[in-house]
Design an enzyme around this catalytic site. Structure first.
Site, mmCIF file in Angstrom:
data_model
loop_
_atom_site.group_PDB
_atom_site.id
_atom_site.type_symbol
_atom_site.label_atom_id
_atom_site.label_comp_id
_atom_site.label_asym_id
_atom_site.label_seq_id
_atom_site.Cartn_x
_atom_site.Cartn_y
_atom_site.Cartn_z
ATOM 1 C CE1 TYR A 133 -3.525 2.677 0.270
ATOM 2 C CE2 TYR A 133 -2.357 3.414 2.242
ATOM 3 C CZ TYR A 133 -3.320 3.624 1.253
ATOM 4 O OH TYR A 133 -4.052 4.791 1.250
ATOM 5 N N GLY A 139 -3.433 11.799 6.597
ATOM 6 C CA GLY A 139 -3.185 10.693 7.529
ATOM 7 C C GLY A 139 -4.488 9.930 7.700
ATOM 8 C CG PHE A 158 -8.558 3.306 4.130
ATOM 9 C CD1 PHE A 158 -7.991 3.439 2.870
ATOM 10 C CD2 PHE A 158 -7.733 2.886 5.175
ATOM 11 C CE1 PHE A 158 -6.655 3.152 2.652
ATOM 12 C CE2 PHE A 158 -6.399 2.597 4.966
ATOM 13 C CZ PHE A 158 -5.851 2.725 3.702
#
Ligand code: NDP
Ligand code: 8X3
Length: 253
Positions: free
Chosen positions: A154, A185, A191
């Protein structure tokens, strides 16, 4: 800058940062091309936002380059002239040490976050070049600025977005096109549910014990970026919750 009646194409508009960006853009009179794979969500968002602006939806998987190019090429005239591209669609799949990572997860992250972003950009950039105007915002991540344990692929995909953002800015410089990245962040969206393959309890734990960024926080910043005077280009912006100092340092209760 007056951005009324401009057209913005947002990938990943069905959830999280992309959806919040669509909502704030609509409030500020920016017409919208909303992209995603979940048609029910695209329909619901279109119904809500077309009370304020003109909205068109496109349903494609960013991994499918033929569909991406065909659908963007086939946009109705009213939406064909994309002024603002928000390259937001993306996700993480898995959080494992490199020796345990799955090939399918690696393919998904590189195909969506890197190649998908490139396919969408390829469909739009030539028209921006021809008219010598446009604004591209690439949604990177703090994961594109540092590498954290088990983040390996990722992080690699978001480091690639960082490089692509710089490359676009350099190559599109002669054409008066603004290019910049917004690198958040931790943001409380779907997600982590995607990263942990639908394990909602595990996903919720990621955001416990501190106040993470919310999708609206990032959308507000994206709106700020696109409303600067045209000679101002926010090239690379990092934003974290106050509780977060780096990918691994988070002030939790
Ligand atoms: P969400 O999971 O809430 O939203 C992801 C969006 O991307 C959805 O609208 C989804 O739509 C779309 N998408 C995912 N895969 C594909 C695909 N193959 N083809 C087309 N669309 C796709 O996550 P976020 O809002 O958090 O993520 C948005 C971006 O922000 C991502 O690039 C992510 O990496 C980045 N980011 C997120 C952070 C966070 O902590 N949440 C922090 C830093 C960056 P659909 O499923 O309908 O296709
Ligand atoms: C998403 C933020 O820290 O989970 O890009 O990588 S993180």
């Amino acid at each position: 800058m007056n951005i009324k009646n401009k057209v913005a194409l947002i990938t990943g508009a069905t959830s999280g940062i992309g959806k919040a960006t669509a909502e704030i853009f609509a409030k500020n009179n920016i017409d919208l091309v909303l992209c995603g794979r979940r048609q029910d969500r695209l329909d619901a968002l279109k119904k809500e936002l077309e009370k304020e602006v003109a909205v068109h939806t496109l349903n494609f998987d960013v991994r499918n380059k033929t569909t991406v190019l065909e659908q963007i090429e086939g946009l109705p005239l009213e939406f064909a002239n994309v002024d603002i591209l928000i390259n937001n669609a993306g996700n993480a799949h898995g959080l494992q040490p490199i020796q345990e990572g799955s090939l399918e997860d690696w393919d998904a992250m590189l195909d969506i976050n890197v190649k998908g972003l490139l396919y969408v950009s390829k469909a739009i950039i030539p028209k921006m070049v021809a008219k010598k105007a446009g604004h591209i915002i690439n949604i990177g991540s703090t994961a594109g600025k540092e590498v954290y344990p088990n983040g390996n692929v990722y992080c690699a995909s978001k480091h690639a977005v960082d490089a692509i953002n710089q490359g676009m800015r350099i190559d599109l410089n002669p054409f008066n096109i603004r290019v910049g990245a917004v690198n958040p962040g931790m943001v409380e969206t779907e997600f982590s549910e995607v990263r942990f393959k639908g394990d909602t309890a595990k996903a919720a734990k990621v955001y416990q014990g501190f106040k993470p960024l919310q999708p609206n926080d990032v959308a507000d910043i994206i709106h700020f970026v696109v409303t600067r005077p045209y000679h101002v280009n926010i090239a690379d912006l990092v934003v974290m919750s106050t509780a977060q100092a780096s990918s691994t340092i988070i002030n939790k209760n």
